[in-house]
Design an enzyme around this catalytic site. Sequence first.
Site, PDB file in Angstrom:
ATOM      1  N   SER A   1      40.799 -11.510  48.700  1.00  0.00           N
ATOM      2  CA  SER A   1      41.979 -12.153  48.131  1.00  0.00           C
ATOM      3  C   SER A   1      42.843 -12.688  49.260  1.00  0.00           C
ATOM      4  O   SER A   1      42.840 -12.151  50.378  1.00  0.00           O
ATOM      5  CB  SER A   1      42.793 -11.157  47.300  1.00  0.00           C
ATOM      6  OG  SER A   1      44.056 -11.699  46.923  1.00  0.00           O
TER       7      SER A   1
ATOM      8  N   TYR B   1      46.248  -2.562  46.746  1.00  0.00           N
ATOM      9  CA  TYR B   1      45.399  -3.704  46.419  1.00  0.00           C
ATOM     10  C   TYR B   1      45.208  -4.605  47.645  1.00  0.00           C
ATOM     11  O   TYR B   1      44.084  -4.997  47.985  1.00  0.00           O
ATOM     12  CB  TYR B   1      46.013  -4.507  45.277  1.00  0.00           C
ATOM     13  CG  TYR B   1      45.176  -5.690  44.856  1.00  0.00           C
ATOM     14  CD1 TYR B   1      44.012  -5.502  44.110  1.00  0.00           C
ATOM     15  CD2 TYR B   1      45.548  -6.990  45.185  1.00  0.00           C
ATOM     16  CE1 TYR B   1      43.229  -6.581  43.721  1.00  0.00           C
ATOM     17  CE2 TYR B   1      44.778  -8.072  44.786  1.00  0.00           C
ATOM     18  CZ  TYR B   1      43.620  -7.862  44.064  1.00  0.00           C
ATOM     19  OH  TYR B   1      42.851  -8.931  43.689  1.00  0.00           O
TER      20      TYR B   1
END
Length: 262
Positions: free
Chosen positions: A148, A161
């Site tokens: 990401s 995350y």
Amino acid sequence: MAQPRMTPQDGVAWITGASSGIGAAVALELARRGWTVAATARRLDRLEELARASEGLPGRIVAHAGDVTDAVAMAALVETIEAVHGPVALAFLNAGVASGAGERKPGFDLAAAETTLTVNIFGVVRALAPVMARMSKRGRGQIAVTASLVGYRGLPLSAAYGASKAAMIHLCESLREDCARAGIVLQVVNPGFVETPMTERNGFSMPFLMQVDAAATRIADGFARGGFEITFPRRLAWLLKALRILPYPIYFALMRQVAKRL
């Protein structure tokens, strides 16, 4: 010299985390491009629904339930897929969760962090190991790992995350040359905000939010094009790349302003 990218004639595609979101959309996009796609997730009913959605496309989707947190099961699953459908030519290791990400809560949520790190890191490596071993023996293959843009640098509301995605970027950077020597194309997929069930929980405005089908097209195009990083949208990607070179005092001053708006 550029290594050859895999095509449907080389074998099947395997996608983890395929029951919804980016994984399901990429499975359908690859089926449109003629691939047989082995779709994996824990919920077999969702995978069977996805397989039905591929009917009439040039390729097809076949359901193979599995839990990426189980190393033995992942190794057995790769063996089963290859025995039934042929060699895995393209593996898209996409399974992931965002437990607690995007939510402002007091303190540090240990349980959410453990879940996120277990699935997003160990879930990838437990799938990576068996498929990389088989591709290495054949001397060819292509592996893409979902990370990401959040993994570029520490951002508010994304401690676990973001850390898990930073780990995936680091893992792929470290393994790239090993894979190249074995004849394997290794890629990292760094998307920005994509409209999926995962991002629906975010309690803040998401800049440059993309539709999931558009994201799937970008990813599949990246598989075909090659290159190490598949990233989008480019405006957000370049902004976050620029933030990586800022010294800490300037960076943290900017993040204080960002945090005030969340």
